[in-house]
Design a protein around this motif. Structure first.
Motif, PDB file in Angstrom:
ATOM      1  N   ARG A 246       0.789  -1.912   0.070  1.00  0.00           N
ATOM      2  CA  ARG A 246       0.005  -0.277   0.046  1.00  0.00           C
ATOM      3  C   ARG A 246       1.021   1.180   0.077  1.00  0.00           C
ATOM      4  NH1 ARG A 246      -2.548  -2.548   4.659  1.00  0.00           N
ATOM      5  NH2 ARG A 246      -4.430  -4.180   3.515  1.00  0.00           N
ATOM      6  N   ARG A 247       2.140   1.204   0.593  1.00  0.00           N
ATOM      7  CA  ARG A 247       2.727   2.203   1.248  1.00  0.00           C
ATOM      8  C   ARG A 247       3.383   2.574  -0.527  1.00  0.00           C
ATOM      9  NH1 ARG A 247       7.055   0.720   4.456  1.00  0.00           N
ATOM     10  NH2 ARG A 247       7.751  -0.400   3.092  1.00  0.00           N
ATOM     11  N   ASP A 248       3.561   1.721  -0.761  1.00  0.00           N
ATOM     12  CA  ASP A 248       4.611   1.814  -2.559  1.00  0.00           C
ATOM     13  C   ASP A 248       3.943   1.242  -3.751  1.00  0.00           C
ATOM     14  OD1 ASP A 248       7.522   1.219  -0.619  1.00  0.00           O
ATOM     15  OD2 ASP A 248       7.139  -0.521  -1.280  1.00  0.00           O
ATOM     16  N   ARG A 249       2.670   1.734  -3.114  1.00  0.00           N
ATOM     17  CA  ARG A 249       1.344   1.211  -4.320  1.00  0.00           C
ATOM     18  C   ARG A 249       2.244   0.333  -5.555  1.00  0.00           C
ATOM     19  NH1 ARG A 249      -2.260   5.381  -4.700  1.00  0.00           N
ATOM     20  NH2 ARG A 249      -1.561   6.998  -3.137  1.00  0.00           N
ATOM     21  N   SER A 250       2.168  -1.082  -4.962  1.00  0.00           N
ATOM     22  CA  SER A 250       3.182  -2.249  -5.458  1.00  0.00           C
ATOM     23  C   SER A 250       2.289  -3.407  -5.733  1.00  0.00           C
ATOM     24  CB  SER A 250       4.663  -2.427  -5.432  1.00  0.00           C
ATOM     25  OG  SER A 250       4.598  -2.915  -3.982  1.00  0.00           O
ATOM     26  N   SER A 251       2.098  -4.561  -6.503  1.00  0.00           N
ATOM     27  CA  SER A 251       1.448  -5.186  -6.502  1.00  0.00           C
ATOM     28  C   SER A 251       2.341  -6.666  -5.566  1.00  0.00           C
ATOM     29  CB  SER A 251       1.155  -5.907  -8.092  1.00  0.00           C
ATOM     30  OG  SER A 251       0.376  -6.830  -7.630  1.00  0.00           O
ATOM     31  N   LEU A 252       1.265  -7.032  -5.301  1.00  0.00           N
ATOM     32  CA  LEU A 252       1.656  -8.374  -3.989  1.00  0.00           C
ATOM     33  C   LEU A 252       0.772  -9.438  -4.650  1.00  0.00           C
ATOM     34  CD1 LEU A 252       2.429  -8.836  -0.850  1.00  0.00           C
ATOM     35  CD2 LEU A 252       0.512 -10.098  -1.853  1.00  0.00           C
ATOM     36  N   ALA A 253       0.953 -10.802  -4.886  1.00  0.00           N
ATOM     37  CA  ALA A 253       1.000 -12.105  -5.206  1.00  0.00           C
ATOM     38  C   ALA A 253       0.892 -12.802  -4.218  1.00  0.00           C
ATOM     39  CB  ALA A 253       1.451 -12.678  -6.809  1.00  0.00           C
ATOM     40  N   PHE A 254       0.014 -13.845  -3.900  1.00  0.00           N
ATOM     41  CA  PHE A 254      -0.300 -14.784  -2.720  1.00  0.00           C
ATOM     42  C   PHE A 254      -0.420 -16.155  -3.242  1.00  0.00           C
ATOM     43  CE2 PHE A 254      -3.291 -16.812   0.063  1.00  0.00           C
ATOM     44  CZ  PHE A 254      -2.156 -17.243   0.736  1.00  0.00           C
ATOM     45  N   ALA A 304       1.918 -21.938   0.865  1.00  0.00           N
ATOM     46  CA  ALA A 304       1.236 -20.482   0.422  1.00  0.00           C
ATOM     47  C   ALA A 304       2.818 -19.624   0.186  1.00  0.00           C
ATOM     48  CB  ALA A 304       0.914 -19.810   1.650  1.00  0.00           C
ATOM     49  N   LEU A 305       2.894 -19.144  -1.055  1.00  0.00           N
ATOM     50  CA  LEU A 305       3.632 -17.726  -1.400  1.00  0.00           C
ATOM     51  C   LEU A 305       3.034 -16.530  -1.088  1.00  0.00           C
ATOM     52  CD1 LEU A 305       5.149 -19.691  -4.185  1.00  0.00           C
ATOM     53  CD2 LEU A 305       6.170 -20.107  -2.044  1.00  0.00           C
ATOM     54  N   VAL A 306       4.091 -15.693  -0.584  1.00  0.00           N
ATOM     55  CA  VAL A 306       4.009 -14.375  -0.571  1.00  0.00           C
ATOM     56  C   VAL A 306       4.765 -13.594  -2.150  1.00  0.00           C
ATOM     57  CG1 VAL A 306       3.746 -11.918   0.566  1.00  0.00           C
ATOM     58  CG2 VAL A 306       2.520 -14.454   1.870  1.00  0.00           C
ATOM     59  N   LEU A 307       4.909 -13.126  -2.387  1.00  0.00           N
ATOM     60  CA  LEU A 307       5.166 -12.417  -3.637  1.00  0.00           C
ATOM     61  C   LEU A 307       5.318 -10.735  -3.985  1.00  0.00           C
ATOM     62  CD1 LEU A 307       5.306 -15.784  -6.521  1.00  0.00           C
ATOM     63  CD2 LEU A 307       6.597 -15.741  -4.930  1.00  0.00           C
ATOM     64  N   PRO A 308       5.893 -10.317  -2.798  1.00  0.00           N
ATOM     65  CA  PRO A 308       6.128  -8.694  -3.063  1.00  0.00           C
ATOM     66  C   PRO A 308       6.360  -8.484  -4.451  1.00  0.00           C
ATOM     67  CG  PRO A 308       7.228  -9.420  -1.033  1.00  0.00           C
ATOM     68  CD  PRO A 308       7.186 -10.962  -1.839  1.00  0.00           C
ATOM     69  N   ILE A 347      -3.685 -18.737  -7.511  1.00  0.00           N
ATOM     70  CA  ILE A 347      -2.765 -16.975  -7.166  1.00  0.00           C
ATOM     71  C   ILE A 347      -4.202 -15.669  -7.708  1.00  0.00           C
ATOM     72  CG2 ILE A 347      -1.675 -15.847  -8.492  1.00  0.00           C
ATOM     73  CD1 ILE A 347      -0.273 -17.848 -10.236  1.00  0.00           C
ATOM     74  N   ALA A 348      -3.465 -15.058  -5.810  1.00  0.00           N
ATOM     75  CA  ALA A 348      -5.050 -14.359  -5.776  1.00  0.00           C
ATOM     76  C   ALA A 348      -3.751 -12.601  -6.104  1.00  0.00           C
ATOM     77  CB  ALA A 348      -5.754 -14.123  -4.711  1.00  0.00           C
ATOM     78  N   LEU A 349      -4.031 -11.698  -6.336  1.00  0.00           N
ATOM     79  CA  LEU A 349      -3.233 -10.781  -6.127  1.00  0.00           C
ATOM     80  C   LEU A 349      -3.552  -9.245  -6.014  1.00  0.00           C
ATOM     81  CD1 LEU A 349      -2.469 -10.571 -10.296  1.00  0.00           C
ATOM     82  CD2 LEU A 349      -1.219 -11.067  -8.795  1.00  0.00           C
ATOM     83  N   GLU A 358      -7.221 -11.361   4.305  1.00  0.00           N
ATOM     84  CA  GLU A 358      -8.288 -12.421   4.262  1.00  0.00           C
ATOM     85  C   GLU A 358      -8.981 -12.906   2.687  1.00  0.00           C
ATOM     86  OE1 GLU A 358     -12.530 -13.419   7.185  1.00  0.00           O
ATOM     87  OE2 GLU A 358     -11.338 -11.871   7.946  1.00  0.00           O
ATOM     88  N   ALA A 359      -9.726 -11.799   2.218  1.00  0.00           N
ATOM     89  CA  ALA A 359      -9.813 -11.413   1.456  1.00  0.00           C
ATOM     90  C   ALA A 359      -9.025 -12.281  -0.020  1.00  0.00           C
ATOM     91  CB  ALA A 359     -10.494 -10.199   0.709  1.00  0.00           C
ATOM     92  N   LEU A 360      -7.840 -12.252  -0.032  1.00  0.00           N
ATOM     93  CA  LEU A 360      -6.378 -12.400  -0.484  1.00  0.00           C
ATOM     94  C   LEU A 360      -6.670 -13.492  -0.741  1.00  0.00           C
ATOM     95  CD1 LEU A 360      -4.343 -11.250  -2.794  1.00  0.00           C
ATOM     96  CD2 LEU A 360      -2.829 -11.579  -0.884  1.00  0.00           C
ATOM     97  N   TYR A 361      -6.573 -14.670   0.785  1.00  0.00           N
ATOM     98  CA  TYR A 361      -6.241 -15.681   1.128  1.00  0.00           C
ATOM     99  C   TYR A 361      -8.002 -16.554   0.390  1.00  0.00           C
ATOM    100  CZ  TYR A 361      -6.187 -20.309   3.620  1.00  0.00           C
ATOM    101  OH  TYR A 361      -6.508 -21.579   3.974  1.00  0.00           O
ATOM    102  N   ARG A 362      -8.917 -15.766   0.496  1.00  0.00           N
ATOM    103  CA  ARG A 362     -10.473 -17.101   0.204  1.00  0.00           C
ATOM    104  C   ARG A 362     -10.108 -17.035  -1.491  1.00  0.00           C
ATOM    105  NH1 ARG A 362     -13.001 -13.511   3.771  1.00  0.00           N
ATOM    106  NH2 ARG A 362     -13.906 -11.671   2.000  1.00  0.00           N
ATOM    107  N   ALA A 363      -9.915 -15.585  -2.124  1.00  0.00           N
ATOM    108  CA  ALA A 363      -9.533 -15.631  -3.547  1.00  0.00           C
ATOM    109  C   ALA A 363      -8.616 -16.866  -4.434  1.00  0.00           C
ATOM    110  CB  ALA A 363      -9.486 -14.183  -4.120  1.00  0.00           C
ATOM    111  N   ALA A 364      -7.709 -17.009  -3.032  1.00  0.00           N
ATOM    112  CA  ALA A 364      -6.221 -18.206  -3.851  1.00  0.00           C
ATOM    113  C   ALA A 364      -6.773 -19.375  -3.517  1.00  0.00           C
ATOM    114  CB  ALA A 364      -5.100 -17.953  -3.113  1.00  0.00           C
ATOM    115  N   ASP A 365      -8.169 -19.283  -2.523  1.00  0.00           N
ATOM    116  CA  ASP A 365      -8.391 -20.886  -2.401  1.00  0.00           C
ATOM    117  C   ASP A 365      -9.279 -21.254  -3.267  1.00  0.00           C
ATOM    118  OD1 ASP A 365      -8.453 -22.742  -0.300  1.00  0.00           O
ATOM    119  OD2 ASP A 365     -10.052 -22.447   0.389  1.00  0.00           O
ATOM    120  N   ASP A 366     -10.528 -20.244  -3.539  1.00  0.00           N
ATOM    121  CA  ASP A 366     -11.045 -20.783  -4.447  1.00  0.00           C
ATOM    122  C   ASP A 366      -9.880 -21.224  -5.967  1.00  0.00           C
ATOM    123  OD1 ASP A 366     -13.635 -20.888  -5.297  1.00  0.00           O
ATOM    124  OD2 ASP A 366     -12.978 -18.810  -6.977  1.00  0.00           O
ATOM    125  N   ALA A 367      -8.972 -20.293  -6.431  1.00  0.00           N
ATOM    126  CA  ALA A 367      -8.788 -20.417  -7.238  1.00  0.00           C
ATOM    127  C   ALA A 367      -8.111 -22.214  -7.363  1.00  0.00           C
ATOM    128  CB  ALA A 367      -7.922 -19.560  -7.497  1.00  0.00           C
TER     129      ALA A 367
END
Length: 390
Positions: A246-254, A304-308, A347-349, A358-367
């Protein structure tokens, strides 16, 4: 004021006795217990050596001189072996053991030499292991506990004082013709020995305590089998990564990863082989990821992977490479049977960190479940139709 050398030696005896008691108490509970036990053996040798040396000050006898110096030098080499084992986390080289034996055996024929010459050579021999210890700490200074830095520095300082005595005995041999007379350099060596006892001995115990604390902290945050972060540690770290996004306005992949048909692997080949598969898979993943990426074991065969800083294309590319690496793993049972490994991934972005954990986890779990229903061995991007099929 003149320092009384026998008094210094008595203080050394008391100090080594106290340190020995502490080592016996601490070695059973602290990480690095084997190194502590070795340090304890060195402490016992030094204690015996100074007992003989104190006896020589009271009633001179050449046998006591040989015995005391031999025990002290052997104690120094045992200290160095313990320090090197602790720093390198492997047994000390045989060359060090051989050097200790040679140095100890060389002290006996030195009794045939004049006292000043003998003192110079003994000082040189005694300085060698202490200088080696200082070099061991300096060589590994960037990755060892900081409480070991003073240990190396103090042992190197003690080596320097012995070298000063060596040079002084060569330049001023008359000062060593009668060892019962006051000699400021001898007093300096005795003081250095006392400082080395306090600084190096108790500093080594402190370093073991520091390493034990780090080990407990790692056990609390990492999975013991795979070395990946555990779920308790992964959650807060994901939140921190989202705050940075959020601070860097960059994307993150979970990314959620589930090893395909892993229960079947356990059922057919046993849980021991299943554990080995998990270890090999985790090792492969860690080698592929960046230092900023997070790798978490959620439980069982789920990771799980967190890819900043990763967008959809970047995340899909990483997962595709991991899938290829998984299939290339040479996994063989004790019977020699080859076991192919594959996984499904969701994969959720979170663009600019706007999507919460929490929303990121639900989206990745559904995928992830979409990938499983589609036949496994593929990755699905949440909110899109992009997949990487087998």
């Amino acid at each position: 004021m003149t320092l009384h050398e026998p008094t210094l030696f008595v203080l050394l005896l008391i100090g080594y006795a106290m340190l020995g008691l502490q080592l016996v108490t601490a070695s059973r509970r602290l990480f690095g217990g084997d190194a502590l036990r070795r340090w304890g053996w060195g402490n016992a040798l030094m204690l015996a050596g100074y007992l003989f040396l104190l006896a020589d000050l009271v009633a001179p006898w050449s046998l006591w001189v040989v015995a005391s110096n031999t025990l002290i030098v052997l104690g120094e080499f045992v200290f160095v072996a313990a320090l090197q084992r602790f720093v390198d986390e492997r047994p000390a080289p045989r060359l060090l053991t051989l050097g200790g034996v040679v140095c100890a055996l060389s002290l006996t024929p030195l009794m045939l030499l004049p006292t000043p010459t003998r003192m110079a050579l003994m000082s040189l021999i005694a300085a060698a292991p202490l200088a080696w210890a200082g070099w061991v700490v300096w060589r590994r200074r960037k990755r060892i506990e900081r409480s070991l830095w003073p240990v190396g520095a103090i042992l190197a300082l003690a080596a320097a004082t012995l070298l000063v005595r060596c040079v002084h005995a060569v330049i001023e041999p008359a000062a060593y013709a009668d060892l019962t007379q006051h000699n400021p350099v001898q007093t300096l060596v005795a003081l250095a020995a006392y400082v080395a006892l306090l600084g190096a001995g108790f500093g080594f115990v402190l370093a073991c305590t520091e390493r034990a604390t780090r080990s407990f902290e790692r056990q609390a945050s990492h999975d013991h089998l795979t070395g990946a972060l555990n779920r308790q540690a992964g959650g807060p770290l994901l939140e921190q990564a989202l705050l940075r996004a959020r601070r860097d306005r960059s994307s993150l992949a979970f990314v959620l990863i589930d090893l395909d048909r892993f229960k079947q692997v356990n059922d057919e080949h046993g849980h021991v082989f299943g554990d080995e598969v998990l270890r090999r898979f985790a090792q492969m993943v860690r080698q592929r990821l960046r230092a900023s990426d997070l790798f978490v074991r959620l439980g069982g065969e789920e990771f799980a992977l967190v890819l900043p800083g990763s967008d959809a294309a970047g995340a899909l590319g990483v997962v595709d490479q991991l899938r290829a690496d998984s299939r290339a793993l040479d996994l063989r049972t004790e019977a020699g049977r080859c076991c192919m490994l594959s996984f499904s991934a969701g994969i959720a972005l979170s663009a600019a960190g706007r999507r919460g954990a929490e929303a990121l986890y639900r989206a990745a779990d559904d995928a992830l479940y979409r990938a499983k229903r589609a036949g496994r061995d593929q990755a699905v991007l949440a909110g899109g139709d992009e997949t990487i099929p087998a």
